[in-house]
Design a protein around this motif. Sequence first.
Motif, PDB file in Angstrom:
ATOM      1  N   ALA A  90      44.360  -7.372 -39.987  1.00  0.00           N
ATOM      2  CA  ALA A  90      43.682  -6.442 -39.081  1.00  0.00           C
ATOM      3  C   ALA A  90      43.222  -5.232 -39.892  1.00  0.00           C
ATOM      4  CB  ALA A  90      44.624  -6.011 -37.964  1.00  0.00           C
ATOM      5  N   VAL A  91      41.973  -4.828 -39.679  1.00  0.00           N
ATOM      6  CA  VAL A  91      41.376  -3.740 -40.460  1.00  0.00           C
ATOM      7  C   VAL A  91      40.725  -2.740 -39.517  1.00  0.00           C
ATOM      8  CG1 VAL A  91      39.725  -3.177 -42.297  1.00  0.00           C
ATOM      9  CG2 VAL A  91      40.908  -5.377 -42.337  1.00  0.00           C
ATOM     10  N   LYS A  92      40.814  -1.444 -39.873  1.00  0.00           N
ATOM     11  CA  LYS A  92      40.177  -0.372 -39.094  1.00  0.00           C
ATOM     12  C   LYS A  92      39.388   0.542 -40.015  1.00  0.00           C
ATOM     13  CE  LYS A  92      43.458   0.451 -35.359  1.00  0.00           C
ATOM     14  NZ  LYS A  92      44.297   1.472 -34.730  1.00  0.00           N
ATOM     15  N   THR A  93      38.289   1.055 -39.481  1.00  0.00           N
ATOM     16  CA  THR A  93      37.511   2.095 -40.141  1.00  0.00           C
ATOM     17  C   THR A  93      36.807   2.925 -39.080  1.00  0.00           C
ATOM     18  OG1 THR A  93      35.921   2.546 -41.924  1.00  0.00           O
ATOM     19  CG2 THR A  93      35.336   0.804 -40.399  1.00  0.00           C
ATOM     20  N   THR A  94      36.310   4.071 -39.477  1.00  0.00           N
ATOM     21  CA  THR A  94      35.362   4.826 -38.669  1.00  0.00           C
ATOM     22  C   THR A  94      34.112   4.923 -39.521  1.00  0.00           C
ATOM     23  OG1 THR A  94      37.109   6.040 -37.557  1.00  0.00           O
ATOM     24  CG2 THR A  94      34.902   6.993 -37.460  1.00  0.00           C
ATOM     25  N   HIS A  95      33.101   4.174 -39.129  1.00  0.00           N
ATOM     26  CA  HIS A  95      31.886   4.083 -39.946  1.00  0.00           C
ATOM     27  C   HIS A  95      30.744   3.551 -39.098  1.00  0.00           C
ATOM     28  CE1 HIS A  95      29.453   3.402 -43.590  1.00  0.00           C
ATOM     29  NE2 HIS A  95      30.287   4.260 -44.145  1.00  0.00           N
ATOM     30  N   ARG A  96      29.620   3.285 -39.756  1.00  0.00           N
ATOM     31  CA  ARG A  96      28.413   2.806 -39.070  1.00  0.00           C
ATOM     32  C   ARG A  96      28.307   1.287 -39.024  1.00  0.00           C
ATOM     33  NH1 ARG A  96      25.646   7.208 -42.465  1.00  0.00           N
ATOM     34  NH2 ARG A  96      25.331   8.837 -40.920  1.00  0.00           N
ATOM     35  N   THR A  97      29.224   0.601 -39.662  1.00  0.00           N
ATOM     36  CA  THR A  97      29.196  -0.858 -39.671  1.00  0.00           C
ATOM     37  C   THR A  97      30.617  -1.391 -39.564  1.00  0.00           C
ATOM     38  OG1 THR A  97      28.281  -2.810 -40.805  1.00  0.00           O
ATOM     39  CG2 THR A  97      29.218  -1.078 -42.197  1.00  0.00           C
ATOM     40  N   GLY A  98      30.738  -2.633 -39.139  1.00  0.00           N
ATOM     41  CA  GLY A  98      32.041  -3.203 -38.834  1.00  0.00           C
ATOM     42  C   GLY A  98      32.813  -3.708 -40.039  1.00  0.00           C
ATOM     43  N   VAL A  99      34.029  -4.172 -39.765  1.00  0.00           N
ATOM     44  CA  VAL A  99      34.947  -4.605 -40.815  1.00  0.00           C
ATOM     45  C   VAL A  99      35.332  -6.083 -40.678  1.00  0.00           C
ATOM     46  CG1 VAL A  99      35.913  -2.367 -41.476  1.00  0.00           C
ATOM     47  CG2 VAL A  99      36.837  -3.548 -39.480  1.00  0.00           C
ATOM     48  N   GLU A 100      34.447  -6.881 -40.074  1.00  0.00           N
ATOM     49  CA  GLU A 100      34.751  -8.306 -39.933  1.00  0.00           C
ATOM     50  C   GLU A 100      34.929  -8.980 -41.293  1.00  0.00           C
ATOM     51  OE1 GLU A 100      32.399  -6.397 -38.072  1.00  0.00           O
ATOM     52  OE2 GLU A 100      31.099  -8.015 -37.397  1.00  0.00           O
ATOM     53  N   MET A 101      34.025  -8.685 -42.213  1.00  0.00           N
ATOM     54  CA  MET A 101      34.102  -9.324 -43.526  1.00  0.00           C
ATOM     55  C   MET A 101      35.351  -8.875 -44.285  1.00  0.00           C
ATOM     56  SD  MET A 101      31.708 -11.416 -43.419  1.00  0.00           S
ATOM     57  CE  MET A 101      32.049 -12.067 -45.035  1.00  0.00           C
ATOM     58  N   GLU A 102      35.741  -7.633 -44.092  1.00  0.00           N
ATOM     59  CA  GLU A 102      36.952  -7.142 -44.744  1.00  0.00           C
ATOM     60  C   GLU A 102      38.187  -7.869 -44.208  1.00  0.00           C
ATOM     61  OE1 GLU A 102      33.785  -4.352 -45.665  1.00  0.00           O
ATOM     62  OE2 GLU A 102      34.361  -5.362 -43.819  1.00  0.00           O
ATOM     63  N   ALA A 103      38.261  -8.065 -42.893  1.00  0.00           N
ATOM     64  CA  ALA A 103      39.405  -8.772 -42.304  1.00  0.00           C
ATOM     65  C   ALA A 103      39.443 -10.226 -42.772  1.00  0.00           C
ATOM     66  CB  ALA A 103      39.348  -8.693 -40.777  1.00  0.00           C
ATOM     67  N   LEU A 104      38.290 -10.879 -42.779  1.00  0.00           N
ATOM     68  CA  LEU A 104      38.230 -12.266 -43.252  1.00  0.00           C
ATOM     69  C   LEU A 104      38.592 -12.367 -44.733  1.00  0.00           C
ATOM     70  CD1 LEU A 104      35.036 -13.332 -41.341  1.00  0.00           C
ATOM     71  CD2 LEU A 104      37.234 -14.536 -41.214  1.00  0.00           C
ATOM     72  N   THR A 105      38.114 -11.431 -45.529  1.00  0.00           N
ATOM     73  CA  THR A 105      38.409 -11.440 -46.963  1.00  0.00           C
ATOM     74  C   THR A 105      39.898 -11.207 -47.200  1.00  0.00           C
ATOM     75  OG1 THR A 105      36.171 -10.684 -47.494  1.00  0.00           O
ATOM     76  CG2 THR A 105      37.854 -10.362 -49.186  1.00  0.00           C
ATOM     77  N   GLY A 106      40.482 -10.262 -46.478  1.00  0.00           N
ATOM     78  CA  GLY A 106      41.911  -9.998 -46.637  1.00  0.00           C
ATOM     79  C   GLY A 106      42.763 -11.209 -46.292  1.00  0.00           C
ATOM     80  N   ALA A 107      42.446 -11.871 -45.182  1.00  0.00           N
ATOM     81  CA  ALA A 107      43.222 -13.046 -44.765  1.00  0.00           C
ATOM     82  C   ALA A 107      43.075 -14.193 -45.761  1.00  0.00           C
ATOM     83  CB  ALA A 107      42.785 -13.491 -43.367  1.00  0.00           C
ATOM     84  N   THR A 108      41.859 -14.430 -46.233  1.00  0.00           N
ATOM     85  CA  THR A 108      41.655 -15.572 -47.127  1.00  0.00           C
ATOM     86  C   THR A 108      42.197 -15.311 -48.528  1.00  0.00           C
ATOM     87  OG1 THR A 108      39.373 -14.877 -47.553  1.00  0.00           O
ATOM     88  CG2 THR A 108      39.700 -16.540 -45.857  1.00  0.00           C
ATOM     89  N   VAL A 109      42.088 -14.091 -49.021  1.00  0.00           N
ATOM     90  CA  VAL A 109      42.657 -13.801 -50.343  1.00  0.00           C
ATOM     91  C   VAL A 109      44.185 -13.844 -50.286  1.00  0.00           C
ATOM     92  CG1 VAL A 109      42.919 -12.022 -52.137  1.00  0.00           C
ATOM     93  CG2 VAL A 109      40.642 -12.617 -51.266  1.00  0.00           C
ATOM     94  N   ALA A 110      44.765 -13.401 -49.188  1.00  0.00           N
ATOM     95  CA  ALA A 110      46.215 -13.542 -49.033  1.00  0.00           C
ATOM     96  C   ALA A 110      46.603 -15.023 -49.052  1.00  0.00           C
ATOM     97  CB  ALA A 110      46.679 -12.870 -47.743  1.00  0.00           C
TER      98      ALA A 110
END
Length: 164
Positions: free
Chosen positions: A108-128
Amino acid sequence: MSRAAKPKLTHLDDEGRPAMVDVSAKAATTREARAECRVRFPAPVAAALRGSGLRSAKGGIVDTAVIAGTMAVKRTHELIPFCHPLPIDGVRIAIDWHGERELRIECAVKTTHRTGVEMEALTGATVAALTVYDMCKALSHAIVLGPAKLLGKRGGKRDFGSVG
């Protein structure tokens, strides 16, 4: 009668060439995403891992995978060409058995920004998950990764699934 707009790939320009999305006109809002990846072991390997407390000759499997997944979240923009570098406000990686032979990794990933964090969550899960494979491959090369999938996202134009 109006027709719904056809979905369009956002990372292609008007000439069909690759392009990074311009998010400068979007408002910065809280964005969250949650993804998972599974790791399935042959039965004897799962039994050995359960008996070892998920430790290998290389060390604590879960702890190492959490660190690797967190690092991957923060470096997603270096791995995927059109991802924006984002200030990451929070990362949570949970790893636990799902049945007798499968680990479920959730990021699970959170940010405050202009674009989402779907790719970050997917990358974190798959690299783990890749890290678990790396730490366990001496026991078997028949370990299977996946599926990896987005479970939910919130913030931006539209929400999907569940982030909590």
